[in-house]
Scaffold this motif. Structure first.
Motif, mmCIF file in Angstrom:
data_model
loop_
_atom_site.group_PDB
_atom_site.id
_atom_site.type_symbol
_atom_site.label_atom_id
_atom_site.label_comp_id
_atom_site.label_asym_id
_atom_site.label_seq_id
_atom_site.Cartn_x
_atom_site.Cartn_y
_atom_site.Cartn_z
ATOM 1 N N UNK A 334 0.752 -1.186 0.059
ATOM 2 C CA UNK A 334 0.124 -0.182 0.007
ATOM 3 C C UNK A 334 0.882 1.504 -0.064
ATOM 4 N N UNK A 335 2.179 1.264 -0.270
ATOM 5 C CA UNK A 335 3.035 2.162 -0.429
ATOM 6 C C UNK A 335 3.087 3.272 0.887
ATOM 7 N N UNK A 336 3.190 2.562 1.754
ATOM 8 C CA UNK A 336 3.516 3.456 3.162
ATOM 9 C C UNK A 336 4.411 2.837 4.413
ATOM 10 N N UNK A 337 4.729 3.797 5.187
ATOM 11 C CA UNK A 337 5.963 3.201 5.964
ATOM 12 C C UNK A 337 5.272 2.151 7.244
ATOM 13 N N UNK A 338 6.059 1.006 7.183
ATOM 14 C CA UNK A 338 5.598 0.183 8.242
ATOM 15 C C UNK A 338 5.548 0.556 9.716
ATOM 16 N N UNK A 371 -5.896 0.489 10.997
ATOM 17 C CA UNK A 371 -6.711 1.047 12.095
ATOM 18 C C UNK A 371 -5.956 1.814 13.239
ATOM 19 N N UNK A 372 -4.781 1.557 13.349
ATOM 20 C CA UNK A 372 -3.906 1.998 14.221
ATOM 21 C C UNK A 372 -3.253 3.506 13.582
ATOM 22 N N UNK A 373 -3.609 4.683 13.998
ATOM 23 C CA UNK A 373 -3.124 5.841 13.516
ATOM 24 C C UNK A 373 -1.700 6.180 13.907
#
Length: 459
Positions: A334-338, A371-373
């Motif tokens: 999803x192309x975001x930082x883990x 779900x975790x921001x």
């Protein structure tokens, strides 16, 4: 792709200058070399995307430069140019992996078009490699526990052979990963890997799914259709949930295994295939044989080499590695930082019994990723999710608390209570859409229907 670097190798100064002006005007970064020695140095320091390489160079041969360049970087695109082009040169250059062959005098349009095509080919290759990496990441066996090391050792022994393998284990333990690893390390690795979920296909359709059907074999059959056995010819056929296969289909599978031949449904022509069959089940096949639900002769045919995929509770030391793997894979997809998992939260994950095994962990990690921001998953994040709590004794809205003290109930009763509540919550969350709930739970729709009936869950 960032600004592409083009290496121009030619001993004629005017040609180098002309190509440099043309390519620079098109937005390319251009590096020039007048000899083979300079070309080899530039290949190491400049990392060009494409090389325009003259065949005749002072003190060296362009063909030799091509050979060296391709050995060092098999993905490098090299376009050969020559004023003395021959068919032989073109053939040799092509065999060594040259992308194209241009003759002098060079046409501006031809050079730019060939270069554009070469860069497009490189980009497609990189995209393909990235997609393959992501695909293989989905089926990677992760872990360093003694339990998974034992499985890897068994795979290493059986994979190079043609021996049939029966993979046993609870639902969600990664039986398909074992099958894929066997295929990947076998002599059939370049052939197809075809999976059939025997529990997900209605009984009246599984025979045609496996063996194909002739035109007119049944209503709506307007053309001849190949089955999974034929699709897997030269490769591996993975029969997942083999314990759910009907006795009539088992008989045809047995014949296909013994003789390597079968007929399509509605057909009379005998087809021969060369297929390695790997089967898997979460059922006790020996008990099914005793009960008459599974053919004894087929059981012995499939159970040449049994491998058991261990439940996650028996390899708890792998939970941190698996969690990081799923976090990284989902972020990459999803192309975001883990995200990271705090020590306390990780300890809670390690202490949970994981009745759904690796599939349950994967689904939880995916849900946490969404779900975790915050960037770090903490213990309290594990308590506010629908479904059973990974942290023992933790509570939260919409959660099914796991008992943290003796309740007098059997382990079987506790597991069933948690599973029933978890399935009920998943169905409510998805508006009683069984397909969506099954996808969320990581189970087949057919299996979910069985669970709903078994637990008498009503809307």
């Amino acid at each position: 792709m960032t600004e592409p670097t083009i290496l121009v190798v030619d001993d004629e100064r005017n040609i180098r200058r002309t190509l440099e002006m043309i390519l620079s005007a098109e937005g390319y970064r251009v590096v020039c070399a007048a000899s083979g020695k300079e070309a080899l140095a530039a290949l190491e320091t400049e990392s060009p995307h494409v090389v325009l390489l003259d065949i005749v160079l002072p003190g060296s041969n362009g063909i030799e430069i091509l050979r060296t360049a391709r050995q060092n970087d098999p993905n490098l695109a090299v376009i050969m140019i020559s004023g003395h082009g021959t068919v032989h040169d073109a053939v040799v250059a092509t065999k060594l992996g040259a992308y194209d062959f241009l003759e002098k005098p060079l046409s501006r349009e031809k050079v730019l078009l060939t270069l554009a095509h070469a860069l497009e080919s490189i980009e497609l290759t990189e995209e393909n490699r990235d997609l393959r990496r992501k695909f293989e990441m989905r089926f990677e066996m992760v872990g360093k526990s003694s339990a998974i090391a034992s499985v890897r050792e068994q795979i290493g022994r059986v994979a190079p052979t043609n021996g049939r393998v029966l993979i046993l284990g609870e639902s969600g333990t990664g039986k398909e990963l074992v099958a894929r690893d066997i295929h990947r390390n076998s002599r059939r690795s370049k052939g197809p890997f075809v999976k059939v979920n025997c529990a997900a296909i209605p009984e009246e359709l599984i025979e045609s799914e496996l063996f194909g059907s002739d035109r007119g074999a049944f209503t709506g059959s307007v053309k001849t259709r190949d089955g999974k056995f034929l699709q897997a010819d030269g490769g591996t056929l993975f029969l997942d949930e083999i314990g759910d296969m009907s006795l009539s289909v088992q008989a045809k599978v047995l014949r296909a295994l013994e003789q390597g031949e079968f007929e399509r449904v509605g057909g009379s022509k005998t087809l021969r295939v060369d297929v390695r069959v790997i089967a898997a089940t979460n059922k006790n096949l020996q008990r099914q044989v005793e009960n008459g639900a599974f053919r004894e002769d087929l059981y012995f045919r499939l159970n040449v080499v049994p491998i058991t995929a261990p439940p996650l509770r028996d390899r708890r030391e792998d939970i941190p590695l698996l969690s990081e793997h799923f976090l990284r894979a989902y972020a990459d997809e999803n192309d975001f930082r883990p995200k990271e998992i705090a020590a306390g939260a990780m300890e809670a994950l390690k202490n949970y019994s994981w009745p759904g095994n690796i599939r349950e962990l994967k689904n939880l990690i995916e849900r946490l990723s969404i779900m975790v921001a915050e960037d770090t998953v903490l213990v309290h994040h594990l308590t506010g999710l629908d479904g059973p709590e990974p942290a023992r004794g933790a509570g939260g809205p919409g959660a099914v608390p796991l008992p943290g003290a003796w309740s007098g109930k059997s382990l079987h009763e506790v597991r069933e209570a948690v599973e029933k509540a978890y399935i009920s919550d998943a169905l409510k969350e998805n508006g009683w859409n069984v397909t969506k709930a099954a996808r969320l739970l990581g189970v087949d729709r057919t299996n979910l229907h069985k669970k709903i009936k078994y637990y008498n869950i009503e809307r």
